[in-house]
Design a protein around this motif. Structure first.
Motif, mmCIF file in Angstrom:
data_model
loop_
_atom_site.group_PDB
_atom_site.id
_atom_site.type_symbol
_atom_site.label_atom_id
_atom_site.label_comp_id
_atom_site.label_asym_id
_atom_site.label_seq_id
_atom_site.Cartn_x
_atom_site.Cartn_y
_atom_site.Cartn_z
ATOM 1 N N ARG A 145 10.116 32.679 17.766
ATOM 2 C CA ARG A 145 10.442 31.267 17.576
ATOM 3 C C ARG A 145 11.195 31.079 16.261
ATOM 4 N N SER A 146 11.868 29.959 16.150
ATOM 5 C CA SER A 146 12.599 29.659 14.925
ATOM 6 C C SER A 146 11.662 28.987 13.922
ATOM 7 N N PHE A 220 4.960 18.344 2.816
ATOM 8 C CA PHE A 220 6.329 17.842 2.705
ATOM 9 C C PHE A 220 6.577 16.640 3.609
ATOM 10 N N TRP A 221 5.926 16.630 4.772
ATOM 11 C CA TRP A 221 6.191 15.558 5.737
ATOM 12 C C TRP A 221 5.808 14.209 5.163
ATOM 13 N N LYS A 222 4.698 14.159 4.471
ATOM 14 C CA LYS A 222 4.255 12.887 3.907
ATOM 15 C C LYS A 222 5.204 12.413 2.818
ATOM 16 N N ARG A 223 5.759 13.337 2.059
ATOM 17 C CA ARG A 223 6.618 12.964 0.943
ATOM 18 C C ARG A 223 8.078 12.779 1.364
ATOM 19 N N TYR A 224 8.568 13.635 2.264
ATOM 20 C CA TYR A 224 9.998 13.653 2.545
ATOM 21 C C TYR A 224 10.381 13.193 3.953
ATOM 22 N N GLY A 225 9.394 12.899 4.787
ATOM 23 C CA GLY A 225 9.699 12.379 6.114
ATOM 24 C C GLY A 225 10.475 13.345 6.979
ATOM 25 N N LYS A 226 11.453 12.812 7.719
ATOM 26 C CA LYS A 226 12.143 13.615 8.721
ATOM 27 C C LYS A 226 13.043 14.690 8.116
ATOM 28 N N PHE A 227 13.285 14.642 6.816
ATOM 29 C CA PHE A 227 14.108 15.671 6.179
ATOM 30 C C PHE A 227 13.258 16.770 5.531
ATOM 31 N N ALA A 228 11.930 16.728 5.809
ATOM 32 C CA ALA A 228 11.038 17.717 5.203
ATOM 33 C C ALA A 228 11.426 19.137 5.602
ATOM 34 N N LYS A 229 11.667 19.365 6.884
ATOM 35 C CA LYS A 229 11.955 20.718 7.354
ATOM 36 C C LYS A 229 13.244 21.249 6.727
ATOM 37 N N HIS A 230 14.240 20.374 6.602
ATOM 38 C CA HIS A 230 15.495 20.814 5.991
ATOM 39 C C HIS A 230 15.274 21.206 4.528
ATOM 40 N N LEU A 231 14.495 20.426 3.809
ATOM 41 C CA LEU A 231 14.243 20.739 2.410
ATOM 42 C C LEU A 231 13.447 22.029 2.284
ATOM 43 N N MET A 232 12.507 22.265 3.209
ATOM 44 C CA MET A 232 11.779 23.534 3.212
ATOM 45 C C MET A 232 12.758 24.697 3.318
ATOM 46 N N LYS A 233 13.718 24.583 4.235
ATOM 47 C CA LYS A 233 14.664 25.690 4.443
ATOM 48 C C LYS A 233 15.562 25.893 3.232
ATOM 49 N N LEU A 329 -0.510 33.376 9.536
ATOM 50 C CA LEU A 329 -0.627 32.595 8.301
ATOM 51 C C LEU A 329 0.707 32.438 7.591
ATOM 52 N N CYS A 330 1.523 33.501 7.587
ATOM 53 C CA CYS A 330 2.687 33.545 6.697
ATOM 54 C C CYS A 330 4.035 33.678 7.407
ATOM 55 N N HIS A 331 4.050 33.875 8.711
ATOM 56 C CA HIS A 331 5.286 33.852 9.509
ATOM 57 C C HIS A 331 6.367 34.788 8.947
ATOM 58 N N PRO A 332 6.055 36.083 8.844
ATOM 59 C CA PRO A 332 6.999 37.010 8.204
ATOM 60 C C PRO A 332 8.279 37.263 8.987
ATOM 61 N N CYS A 333 8.328 36.883 10.269
ATOM 62 C CA CYS A 333 9.567 37.050 11.026
ATOM 63 C C CYS A 333 10.453 35.818 10.947
ATOM 64 N N GLN A 334 9.939 34.728 10.412
ATOM 65 C CA GLN A 334 10.746 33.527 10.199
ATOM 66 C C GLN A 334 11.093 33.327 8.721
ATOM 67 N N ILE A 335 10.310 33.918 7.846
ATOM 68 C CA ILE A 335 10.514 33.775 6.400
ATOM 69 C C ILE A 335 10.831 35.148 5.818
ATOM 70 N N GLN A 336 11.952 35.260 5.153
ATOM 71 C CA GLN A 336 12.363 36.536 4.569
ATOM 72 C C GLN A 336 11.759 36.654 3.170
ATOM 73 N N TYR A 337 10.629 37.336 3.081
ATOM 74 C CA TYR A 337 9.925 37.448 1.803
ATOM 75 C C TYR A 337 10.674 38.375 0.857
ATOM 76 N N ASP A 338 10.689 37.973 -0.413
ATOM 77 C CA ASP A 338 11.371 38.759 -1.443
ATOM 78 C C ASP A 338 10.460 39.813 -2.048
ATOM 79 N N PHE A 339 9.139 39.597 -1.911
ATOM 80 C CA PHE A 339 8.197 40.541 -2.522
ATOM 81 C C PHE A 339 6.964 40.610 -1.636
#
Length: 415
Positions: A145-146, A220-233, A329-339
């Motif tokens: 999944r994305s 983030f959703w509570k603070r940033y609303g519908k743009f939360a996911k974009h800001l996360m990325k 917990l950490c979604h390592p195939c969707q998030i490219q961890y640096d360490f």
């Protein structure tokens, strides 16, 4: 008189027209500007370099591009970093920058680069993650999944420190208490006599695991609303992302020892009573953990494994975070961890990471070997677990073994 009246009518009509335009614009994008004025964590007041002029194009920039440009102002290298930057050196920037980097604390002076074997270790761990995520033989729910498809409630383990540009995915039973302490200190979210706390071990345990002390992605959703996911990325792209893992079976042993061999009222009522009724022939287990421990009753490690393998368990609720798989917990195939740190090499990895983050002059990782579960104990702990159950358990946690480079425990599975 007629001219004055016509002028007033013109002003009223013009004002109404402008108000209409503002309303239409606000309906499209204005509401999302709210988060642009929400303060990102207040970093040191260091003058920002003037933004570079970008060539204009004929295409009208999208609002999301405006967000990227705004956020990048806060994420430029050197803005708000607590450690003195390395002096410019045109002769050999790749090595000289690390050699000449001198932190502010005298007891933390690094005149040599990070050891080559430590850098290679990290490269191997990151490369393994990428290979396993691309390997069709490694299959687990949610792998393909994305990031957009990850439910908000599954992002609650990603702690964000905007002050230093860090994202930490915490994994319970993998030194997460001390890493949470580090994140509290770096974010300066805990004050003592008006001064940010600097000693990790001085932070009480109840505060360490208090959700209000950490700014996580699911907030983030509570603070940033519908743009939360974009800001996360945007932050995932710009910030340094890290996590720590350990041998999956040893982590299960550690979780069992901590939650069921020690009196814990919450875990007794939520989980131990269920195990005792289902697998220990205890139809009416004691009402409280003190009563149970008083008569020597608690679920065995074998009961715990039965509980994990029981299909009814996840039908009732998702795995508790203390034994939930790291890939969930950490979604390592969707998030490219640096360490990627390992508990088995915790001291070396922690020092390497803090130097890489350039915060080792701010905080030092508090190592502790108290009550540490050793991998050499696996054979003893699993001796009461049937071999077939061990093999089923391995299948349940196999993605974690393969994603993070832990060997298949053949001695436990081939008896």
């Amino acid at each position: 008189m007629g001219t004055s009246r016509m002028f007033r009518i013109f002003v009223v009509l013009g004002s109404a027209f402008m108000i209409l335009l503002i309303i239409i614009y606000w309906d499209d994008v204005g509401a999302s500007h709210l988060y642009l004025h929400t303060p990102v964590s207040p970093g040191p007041k260091i003058p920002h370099p003037a933004p570079q002029q970008r060539p204009q194009t004929s295409r009208t920039p999208s609002f999301l591009s405006d967000i990227d440009a705004f956020v990048n102002q806060f994420l430029e290298p050197g803005t708000g970093e607590p450690t003195d930057p390395a002096p410019a050196d045109t002769s050999n920037q790749s090595e000289k920058a690390e050699e000449r980097y001198v932190p502010r604390r005298e007891w933390k002076i690094h005149l040599t680069p990070v050891a080559a074997e430590l850098r290679e270790r990290q490269e191997q761990r990151r490369r393994l993650l990428q290979e396993m995520c691309a390997n069709d033989s490694v299959v687990f729910p949610g792998k393909n999944r994305s990031f957009d498809d990850i439910p908000n409630k599954e992002l609650d383990h990603l702690i964000v420190d905007d002050r230093h540009g860090i994202i930490y995915c915490y994994v319970p039973k993998v030194a997460c208490s001390n890493w949470k302490r580090i994140m509290i200190i770096l974010s300066e979210s805990l004050l003592r006599d008006g001064v940010p706390q600097r000693d990790p071990l001085a932070i009480p345990r109840d505060l360490v695991h208090n959700n209000s002390m950490h700014f996580t992605f699911n907030k983030f959703w509570k603070r940033y609303g519908k743009f939360a996911k974009h800001l996360m990325k945007v932050k995932l792209k710009k910030y340094t992302k890290f996590l720590f893992v350990r041998d999956p079976f040893v982590r299960l042993i550690s979780a069992y020892r901590n939650k069921f061999e020690l009196p814990n009222e919450d875990f007794y009522r939520r989980f131990a009573q269920v195990m005792l009724r289902r697998y220990a022939n205890q139809p009416t287990p004691p009402a409280s953990v003190d009563e149970a421990f008083g008569v020597g009753i608690h679920p065995s490690f074998s009961h715990f494994i039965q509980y994990l393998l029981d299909p009814q368990t996840e039908k009732e609720m998702p795995f508790n975070e203390h034994w939930r798989q790291v890939y969930r917990l950490c979604h390592p195939c969707q998030i490219q961890y640096d360490f990627v740190g390992h508990l088995e090499t915790a001291e070396e990895d922690a020092e390497h990471l803090l130097r890489q983050l350039r915060v080792d002059n701010v905080v030092e990782f508090p190592t502790s070997h108290r009550n540490l579960t050793a991998s050499s104990w696996e054979a003893d702990w699993f001796s009461t677990v049937p071999v077939e159950a061990r093999r089923e358990l391995y299948k349940l946690y196999e993605p974690d073994f393969r994603l993070f480079g832990y060997d298949r425990p053949d001695s436990l599975l081939n008896e």
